[in-house]
Motif scaffolding. Sequence first.
Motif, PDB file in Angstrom:
ATOM      1  N   THR A  36      -6.859 -10.302  -5.103  1.00 52.74           N
ATOM      2  CA  THR A  36      -5.963 -10.675  -6.190  1.00 52.74           C
ATOM      3  C   THR A  36      -5.122 -11.866  -5.749  1.00 52.74           C
ATOM      4  N   LEU A  37      -4.255 -12.332  -6.629  1.00 50.22           N
ATOM      5  CA  LEU A  37      -3.380 -13.452  -6.295  1.00 50.22           C
ATOM      6  C   LEU A  37      -2.427 -13.115  -5.154  1.00 50.22           C
ATOM      7  N   LEU A  42       0.076 -10.542   0.871  1.00 52.35           N
ATOM      8  CA  LEU A  42       0.297  -9.144   1.241  1.00 52.35           C
ATOM      9  C   LEU A  42      -0.846  -8.518   2.016  1.00 52.35           C
ATOM     10  N   GLY A  43      -2.015  -9.166   2.028  1.00 54.95           N
ATOM     11  CA  GLY A  43      -3.149  -8.628   2.772  1.00 54.95           C
ATOM     12  C   GLY A  43      -2.838  -8.386   4.244  1.00 54.95           C
ATOM     13  N   PRO A  44      -2.240  -9.370   4.952  1.00 57.33           N
ATOM     14  CA  PRO A  44      -1.884  -9.122   6.359  1.00 57.33           C
ATOM     15  C   PRO A  44      -0.894  -7.976   6.533  1.00 57.33           C
ATOM     16  N   VAL A  45       0.038  -7.831   5.591  1.00 55.84           N
ATOM     17  CA  VAL A  45       0.996  -6.725   5.663  1.00 55.84           C
ATOM     18  C   VAL A  45       0.273  -5.393   5.500  1.00 55.84           C
ATOM     19  N   GLU A  46      -0.657  -5.334   4.552  1.00 55.24           N
ATOM     20  CA  GLU A  46      -1.424  -4.113   4.329  1.00 55.24           C
ATOM     21  C   GLU A  46      -2.201  -3.726   5.583  1.00 55.24           C
ATOM     22  N   ARG A  47      -2.902  -4.691   6.168  1.00 60.61           N
ATOM     23  CA  ARG A  47      -3.696  -4.392   7.369  1.00 60.61           C
ATOM     24  C   ARG A  47      -2.800  -3.984   8.534  1.00 60.61           C
ATOM     25  N   ARG A 176      -1.475   0.671  -1.055  1.00 64.29           N
ATOM     26  CA  ARG A 176      -1.753  -0.358  -2.060  1.00 64.29           C
ATOM     27  C   ARG A 176      -0.876  -0.185  -3.296  1.00 64.29           C
ATOM     28  N   ALA A 177      -0.687   1.056  -3.727  1.00 64.08           N
ATOM     29  CA  ALA A 177       0.136   1.294  -4.914  1.00 64.08           C
ATOM     30  C   ALA A 177       1.569   0.828  -4.691  1.00 64.08           C
ATOM     31  N   THR A 178       2.090   1.067  -3.493  1.00 61.53           N
ATOM     32  CA  THR A 178       3.463   0.674  -3.195  1.00 61.53           C
ATOM     33  C   THR A 178       3.578  -0.819  -2.941  1.00 61.53           C
ATOM     34  N   LEU A 179       2.709  -1.341  -2.081  1.00 67.74           N
ATOM     35  CA  LEU A 179       2.819  -2.723  -1.612  1.00 67.74           C
ATOM     36  C   LEU A 179       2.494  -3.730  -2.709  1.00 67.74           C
ATOM     37  N   TYR A 180       1.423  -3.492  -3.453  1.00 69.96           N
ATOM     38  CA  TYR A 180       1.007  -4.432  -4.487  1.00 69.96           C
ATOM     39  C   TYR A 180       1.503  -4.019  -5.881  1.00 69.96           C
ATOM     40  N   GLY A 181       1.489  -2.716  -6.136  1.00 72.64           N
ATOM     41  CA  GLY A 181       1.723  -2.254  -7.492  1.00 72.64           C
ATOM     42  C   GLY A 181       3.178  -2.142  -7.892  1.00 72.64           C
ATOM     43  N   LEU A 182       4.072  -1.900  -6.927  1.00 75.44           N
ATOM     44  CA  LEU A 182       5.468  -1.646  -7.264  1.00 75.44           C
ATOM     45  C   LEU A 182       6.436  -2.673  -6.683  1.00 75.44           C
ATOM     46  N   LEU A 183       6.276  -3.014  -5.416  1.00 71.67           N
ATOM     47  CA  LEU A 183       7.253  -3.874  -4.749  1.00 71.67           C
ATOM     48  C   LEU A 183       7.417  -5.247  -5.396  1.00 71.67           C
ATOM     49  N   PRO A 184       6.320  -5.973  -5.678  1.00 72.86           N
ATOM     50  CA  PRO A 184       6.520  -7.315  -6.263  1.00 72.86           C
ATOM     51  C   PRO A 184       7.238  -7.283  -7.616  1.00 72.86           C
ATOM     52  N   LEU A 185       6.828  -6.364  -8.494  1.00 68.87           N
ATOM     53  CA  LEU A 185       7.488  -6.255  -9.793  1.00 68.87           C
ATOM     54  C   LEU A 185       8.960  -5.901  -9.637  1.00 68.87           C
ATOM     55  N   CYS A 186       9.259  -4.995  -8.716  1.00 65.84           N
ATOM     56  CA  CYS A 186      10.644  -4.569  -8.511  1.00 65.84           C
ATOM     57  C   CYS A 186      11.496  -5.703  -7.951  1.00 65.84           C
TER      58      CYS A 186
END
Length: 564
Positions: A36-37, A42-47, A176-186
């Motif tokens: 995704t964009l 955030l990929g390095p943070v996820e890994r 993924r739900a927290t890092l991509y799905g919630l944090l950026p919008l919040c």
Amino acid sequence: MHSYDYLLVFAFLALVLVPAPLLGRFYYRVMEGQRTLLTPLLGPVERACYRLSGVDASVEQNWRTYTVALLAFNLAGFVLLFAMLMFQGQLPLNPQQLPGLEWTLAFNTAVSFVTNTNWQAYSGEASLSYFSQMIGLGVQNFVSAATGLAVLVVLCRGIARRSTQNLGNFWVDMTRATLYGLLPLCLVFALFLVWQGVPQTFAHYADALTLQGNAQSIPLGPAASQIAIKQLGTNGGGFFGANSAHPFENPTGLSNLFELVAIILIPAALVFTFGNYVKDLRQSRAILASMLGLLLIGGAVALWAEYQPNPTLANLPIEQSAPLEGKETRFDTTASVLWAVTTTAASNGSVNAMHDSLNPLTGMVALVNMMVGEVIFGGVGAGLYGMLLNVLIAVFLAGLMIGRTPEYLGKKLQAREVQLLVITLLVMPIGVLVFAALAASVPSAAASVAQPGPHGFSELLYAYTSATANNGSALGGFSANTPFHNLLLGLAMIIGRFGYILPVLALAGSLAAKKASPQGLDSFPTHGPLFVTLLTVTILLVGGLTFLPTLALGPIAEHLSLGF
């Protein structure tokens, strides 16, 4: 109603529905690990999260292993939050030197936030330190919403996948739900709220002298970040006791509109996430049509009821009999009613007006929204997996009517699936009818009800409905902070959360293991107007047959007693 009232409703619906398909597609790509964009950032943070926690993101789990991981994670979160609330007096970021909570209140609060209910038998600015609000409640606001999203994704995979035991990895889905799905919008929403005037500070409460010469302590705190996830995560717990009626949580008409939109933005988007999983967006549109139809029906009834002047005030001039009692004059009647309907349809529970002051039928709409299981958009993930349970029930009923084995998207519903569906149908009756009856039968517990007659019964009924539905709003006038109610409401929240999650995960495992049957011309279509009608009627019938007698004793009796 005036032209600007209609404009508010139109703007609200447009801001929710227009971005929903794109956001739903984004969530699908995120949860399936597609690019995704946000991946380059955030990929390095996820890994790094996987490396630090020792998680192998390539290893998937069956439904039993997934369930154990989910329960262990939620139990650990409860224990940590309970301890934090009990011992907050010894923890940092406590400028007001607030003591720890009494243990039954700490239990109730910890359960409340772990289950995404956010029922509050306390006032935040008077009871909780900045540390407890941010590190305790704030973290649970994120992970409880992410848990609901993870469970939904598992059910989507169970319906979409064929002949497999693999349903994903809980730790990966949560990350993924927290890092991509919630944090950026919040983050974006919190900055917007700061711009609108919501405080975000660690400063002490401000001491001021009123015009009457009285001393006043003005509460502050890191509120904007909490309000953002409170709304986007369908949590609803207020940083301040007055919740979204407080000017520091909801200072302007613009903040009111966008907070209202945030309540159902992600639940609406997840409807399209499901369509992407099953490769058929027609299913999404059918489910969204049912949700939207129920929301509009409830909203229309509530607005009509709230604009009826109280007969007691009938002889007053029209400007004095306007239905503004219990409402913030900053928002007026339409905005208050729209919020009340939306927050109870979305498992959010925040309020911008006093629900205890609503006309009886308006309060009944709020009750019905919760009694049907909060599937009219509902909470993040939880609303849609609750709606999918109703979809399967509707398919089962359709199969009985046409005399063939029911199936949904090529998956046949057999004895095990139907048994799991029946289990979920028992959750709301147990938490609402059994527990409320128990509370009404114990004199010390019944003493928490402030009002006599039907309204007092509605206060008690609303409390246990809100807890079991994991909503968290209150009708008001109900003294919830007693050991009895703290413990029994806490148990209702647990049943309301995990009484759905456990059967849903088992159902996902059962469906995933099945082979898909090809859909032919004789298959019952689940995307047209006929199915939308069947689904909507199923939801109303199940809720009506279960709760109509209690509604007759509460808001309906109160409405008739007013002499409308």
